[in-house]
Design an enzyme around this catalytic site. Structure first.
Site, PDB file in Angstrom:
ATOM      1  N   GLN A 189      -4.372  -1.556  10.359  1.00 56.39           N
ATOM      2  CA  GLN A 189      -4.211  -2.880   9.521  1.00 56.39           C
ATOM      3  C   GLN A 189      -4.673  -3.765  10.491  1.00 56.39           C
ATOM      4  O   GLN A 189      -4.416  -3.769  11.529  1.00 56.39           O
ATOM      5  CB  GLN A 189      -2.769  -2.938   8.868  1.00 56.39           C
ATOM      6  N   ASP A 212     -10.626   3.343   4.981  1.00 56.02           N
ATOM      7  CA  ASP A 212     -11.183   1.677   5.089  1.00 56.02           C
ATOM      8  C   ASP A 212     -12.732   1.444   4.921  1.00 56.02           C
ATOM      9  O   ASP A 212     -12.994   0.456   4.734  1.00 56.02           O
ATOM     10  CB  ASP A 212     -10.598   0.957   6.171  1.00 56.02           C
ATOM     11  N   LYS A 259       0.834  -1.227   0.112  1.00 56.23           N
ATOM     12  CA  LYS A 259      -0.072  -0.023  -0.006  1.00 56.23           C
ATOM     13  C   LYS A 259       0.814   1.409  -0.038  1.00 56.23           C
ATOM     14  O   LYS A 259       0.485   2.267  -0.721  1.00 56.23           O
ATOM     15  CB  LYS A 259      -1.006  -0.005   1.092  1.00 56.23           C
TER      16      LYS A 259
END
Ligand code: GUN
Length: 290
Positions: A93, A116, A49
């Site tokens: 994450q 997200d 990412k």
């Protein structure tokens, strides 16, 4: 059978975003990654990412915490990111260590920085068909893959395998929305579903997101279906230097010829998740103004 090439489609999106970022007035978009512990898959995802962000011209920052980080320490760090005007997007994450409650942590992120889309506010906006919210990257990537491959969803039966917050639930909500690239009839199956093959065989579009290698076998798929394989499972492979290889939730070899279109693993949904995260970060930057 058409192979849905996630790498090529993700590259298209990344090219579009690179141009968009180059033309943005003011500061560059900025995303901060928060990784807790050393889960090998998380290390590799965050690295990917970050590299993609840099290639586009998005600033990326990384904050690492030890597995033993306290709830209070993590919360106060996320609050400092919420208050930092130079940060457009925040990504925590997953998975997090057991002593942290993931949904609680996701809700510490300010909704307008929740690239997200895991925050309660953004899930609510998805339910309300509100385009202002952020949609979780993997489900958003699936919609984009279907759209750019020309797979019709309107009135068709989409069967989602898996009910996670990260994929299954938001994928089902997206397919249920009114309007283009949606309007599907949606069934969500999970570990307690009875006679699963009888349901999956009805799918015009089957989305497998359960996290079990080769779970979907040929008898579970209708002739001519479109199959989207979200699984990224590591299985032992002594012929590889790493000692493992990645396979999907779908038994690709057995199923591919039965389908009208199918995503490979790797190179299907995976690259799309990263591309859509970048898209969400640019969207956050634009919402935050110059
Ligand atoms: N872990 C597995 N998939 C994801 C994702 O899309 N976002 C985050 N933050 N963690 C994940």
């Amino acid at each position: 059978m058409k192979l849905i090439d996630g790498n090529t489609i993700a590259t298209e999106i990344i090219t579009e975003l690179t141009e968009q970022v180059a033309n943005l007035p003011g500061r560059k978009p900025c995303v901060t990654f928060v990784r807790v512990g050393e889960d090998p898959a998380s290390v590799s995802y965050v690295r990917k990412k970050q590299r993609t962000a840099e290639a586009i011209g998005i600033e990326s920052r990384l904050q690492l915490f030890d597995d033993s980080v306290s709830r209070e320490e993590l919360k106060s760090f996320i609050q400092s990111l919420n208050d930092d005007d130079s940060v457009d997007g925040i990504l925590i994450q997953a998975p997090l260590p057991k002593h942290l409650i993931e949904t609680e942590v996701f809700n510490w992120v300010r909704p307008d920085k929740d690239v997200d889309g895991f925050n309660t506010v953004n899930i609510g906006k998805l339910c309300q068909d509100d385009p202002e919210g952020f949609v979780a990257c993997t489900p958003a990537g699936i919609v984009e893959l279907l759209a750019r491959t020309g797979v019709e969803t309107n009135g068709r039966h989409v069967v989602v395998l898996g009910r996670s917050l990260i994929v299954g639930k938001p994928a089902a909500l997206l397919m249920l929305r009114k309007g283009p690239l949606a309007d599907a009839t949606v069934t969500v199956c999970h570990s307690r579903t009875r006679d699963l093959p009888a349901i999956t065989r009805q799918a015009d579009i089957l989305i497998a997101a359960i996290g079990r290698a080769h779970f979907v076998t040929a008898d579970m798929v209708k002739e001519g279906a479109t199959v989207i394989d979200v699984g990224i499972n590591r299985i032992t492979d002594d012929s590889r230097k790493s000692g493992y290889r990645l396979v999907g939730d779908v038994d690709f070899e057995a199923i591919a010829n039965k389908t009208s279109a199918i995503t490979p693993v790797p190179g299907g949904v995976g690259p799309m998740t990263v591309a859509m995260l970048m898209k969400n970060t640019v969207k956050a930057r634009m919402a935050h103004g110059v």
